[in-house]
Write a protein that holds these residues in place. Structure first.
Motif, PDB file in Angstrom:
ATOM      1  N   ARG A 105      23.764 112.817 140.440  1.00 38.26           N
ATOM      2  CA  ARG A 105      24.732 112.343 139.462  1.00 38.26           C
ATOM      3  C   ARG A 105      24.424 110.899 139.026  1.00 38.26           C
ATOM      4  N   GLU A 165      41.353 112.253 140.452  1.00 38.51           N
ATOM      5  CA  GLU A 165      39.912 112.000 140.351  1.00 38.51           C
ATOM      6  C   GLU A 165      39.164 112.619 141.533  1.00 38.51           C
ATOM      7  N   ARG A 219      43.951 101.585 138.800  1.00 35.86           N
ATOM      8  CA  ARG A 219      43.287 102.674 139.512  1.00 35.86           C
ATOM      9  C   ARG A 219      42.607 102.172 140.783  1.00 35.86           C
ATOM     10  N   CYS A 271      43.393 114.116 125.920  1.00 39.64           N
ATOM     11  CA  CYS A 271      44.059 115.425 126.052  1.00 39.64           C
ATOM     12  C   CYS A 271      43.739 115.969 127.437  1.00 39.64           C
ATOM     13  N   PRO A 272      44.482 116.990 127.885  1.00 38.35           N
ATOM     14  CA  PRO A 272      44.161 117.554 129.197  1.00 38.35           C
ATOM     15  C   PRO A 272      42.734 118.105 129.221  1.00 38.35           C
ATOM     16  N   VAL A 273      42.018 117.805 130.291  1.00 46.78           N
ATOM     17  CA  VAL A 273      40.611 118.209 130.378  1.00 46.78           C
ATOM     18  C   VAL A 273      40.416 119.153 131.557  1.00 46.78           C
ATOM     19  N   LEU A 274      39.777 120.276 131.266  1.00 45.45           N
ATOM     20  CA  LEU A 274      39.462 121.240 132.323  1.00 45.45           C
ATOM     21  C   LEU A 274      37.956 121.256 132.534  1.00 45.45           C
ATOM     22  N   VAL A 275      37.535 120.969 133.755  1.00 47.59           N
ATOM     23  CA  VAL A 275      36.108 120.980 134.071  1.00 47.59           C
ATOM     24  C   VAL A 275      35.781 122.233 134.871  1.00 47.59           C
ATOM     25  N   ILE A 326      40.105 115.076 143.465  1.00 48.92           N
ATOM     26  CA  ILE A 326      40.168 116.536 143.429  1.00 48.92           C
ATOM     27  C   ILE A 326      39.214 117.113 142.387  1.00 48.92           C
ATOM     28  N   SER A 327      39.143 116.440 141.229  1.00 45.15           N
ATOM     29  CA  SER A 327      38.244 116.918 140.171  1.00 45.15           C
ATOM     30  C   SER A 327      36.823 117.067 140.703  1.00 45.15           C
ATOM     31  N   LYS A 328      36.436 116.125 141.552  1.00 42.77           N
ATOM     32  CA  LYS A 328      35.065 116.166 142.070  1.00 42.77           C
ATOM     33  C   LYS A 328      34.903 117.148 143.217  1.00 42.77           C
ATOM     34  N   HIS A 329      35.923 117.240 144.073  1.00 44.18           N
ATOM     35  CA  HIS A 329      35.690 117.914 145.351  1.00 44.18           C
ATOM     36  C   HIS A 329      36.291 119.311 145.497  1.00 44.18           C
ATOM     37  N   LEU A 357      42.104 121.222 136.232  1.00 45.06           N
ATOM     38  CA  LEU A 357      42.665 120.729 134.979  1.00 45.06           C
ATOM     39  C   LEU A 357      43.557 119.528 135.283  1.00 45.06           C
ATOM     40  N   VAL A 358      43.225 118.392 134.686  1.00 49.89           N
ATOM     41  CA  VAL A 358      44.025 117.181 134.891  1.00 49.89           C
ATOM     42  C   VAL A 358      44.872 116.937 133.645  1.00 49.89           C
ATOM     43  N   ILE A 359      46.176 116.853 133.848  1.00 50.48           N
ATOM     44  CA  ILE A 359      47.088 116.612 132.730  1.00 50.48           C
ATOM     45  C   ILE A 359      47.686 115.224 132.878  1.00 50.48           C
ATOM     46  N   LYS A 360      47.288 114.371 131.967  1.00 53.22           N
ATOM     47  CA  LYS A 360      47.784 112.997 132.038  1.00 53.22           C
ATOM     48  C   LYS A 360      49.212 112.926 131.507  1.00 53.22           C
ATOM     49  N   LYS A 386      32.949 123.997 136.899  1.00 56.13           N
ATOM     50  CA  LYS A 386      31.627 123.812 137.514  1.00 56.13           C
ATOM     51  C   LYS A 386      30.853 125.122 137.511  1.00 56.13           C
TER      52      LYS A 386
END
Lengths: 206, 206
Positions: free
Chosen positions: A171, B179, B171, A187-191, B181-184, B190-193, A193
């Motif tokens: 990375r 953050e 932050r 906006c909400p982002v869905l990643v 959780i998104s990685k691991h 899906l992160v909703i701000k 993998k």
């Protein structure tokens, strides 16, 4: 069809829309008026090149159809495919070409456009086959910036990006578009993998 | 109802399920067998405390209902609410309590449990009102670790977390669960701000 789209792209934008005439479903009026606008970023395969979609793009697309845009709900969504063409700075793909006139460069540009369009065509065709409302377009530049810019412009309800799921060491060198977008897109982002079993020997390949 | 659930929690797990008997929709057999399992992490408000859900939890929940789990598709999803109770190390909430016997501590533990359950109740009740299949449970510990652990255990199709959308400076001090959780987490995240207009004067408040 591609010719007309190419001309549209000369004017700065490519959009190909499809209607859902075939599909008859009992629809909730409240939701039909406001389909969920899903922006999906797709790119070419780093192994196979244009017009082949990357493993992570195809994975993300399949995931969406399986888990979100289900058979009886397809009319409640609109899939928007964005492909960001990265300017080919080192021109590696064109090492074997000979340029003798300005027209040769024009042909080169057209070839790039056609590649990008073939990539979009893969997704638009699939959506059309199964009856999902969709459109797709191309931008050129830095994917991170362009994607955030399009989010500001079209206000999607959700942005979905595939990710190669690189390890921490890879990375650092490769950087990930998905990490940047998760933080910066409005906006909400869905990643999504890449599946482990689909990962090539070198995970940088996609 | 809470008493029985408390006993279940003594055994290490709380699950409250609801059926969808009321809802009659024509269902696609293929998708009905496999509803999309959505794991949603909810927490209490840092302003109002238990049992009030945080702004980011409520935002995320409302976003899901508006954009994903739409009226005519509710039977195709299952919402799983996870609340991770963070051990109250400094005991600030209990500064005014007087402890005179072992039973006092027992009461304290029960009170914590009841708070967490009231938080879950908010979401479970709302799902029940609108006919979305759901269940909820509580874990205790570090939210980052517990959430990733639950993902490994229940294999959700998607994990949804709200985020306070802190700036870069905040932050650093606050850290963000989203953050990490998104990685691991081993599933699409899906992160909703939080919406800008809903953000309190101090964005650390939630």
């Amino acid at each position: 069809m591609l010719d007309g789209v190419l001309e549209a792209k000369e004017r700065g934008e490519v959009k190909t829309s499809m209607s859902m005439a075939e599909i008859q479903v009992e629809v909730d009026a409240e939701t039909e008026d406001n389909p969920t606008k899903v922006l999906i970023c797709v790119n070419q395969s780093s192994i196979k090149g244009y017009p082949h979609p990357s493993l992570s793009s195809v994975d993300a697309f399949e995931w969406i159809l399986k888990n979100l845009v289900k058979k009886s709900c397809r009319h409640l969504f609109k899939l928007c495919f964005l492909h960001v063409e990265v300017p080919d700075e080192d021109g590696f793909d064109d090492m074997d070409s000979i340029y003798a006139s300005p027209d040769d460069f024009k042909n080169l540009k057209n070839r790039e456009k056609i590649r990008g369009l073939h990539l979009l065509e893969f997704f638009i065709r699939r959506c059309h086959e199964i009856g999902v409302p969709c459109e797709g377009w191309i931008r050129k530049g830095d994917p991170k910036e362009q994607i955030c810019h399009e989010v500001k412009k079209i206000h999607p309800d959700i942005l979905i990006v595939g990710s190669r799921g690189l390890g921490p060491v890879q990375r650092i060198f490769v950087g990930t578009v998905s990490e940047y977008i998760s933080k910066h897109a409005d906006c909400p982002v869905l990643v999504i993998k890449r599946k482990v079993e689909d990962t090539p020997e070198d995970p940088v390949d996609d």
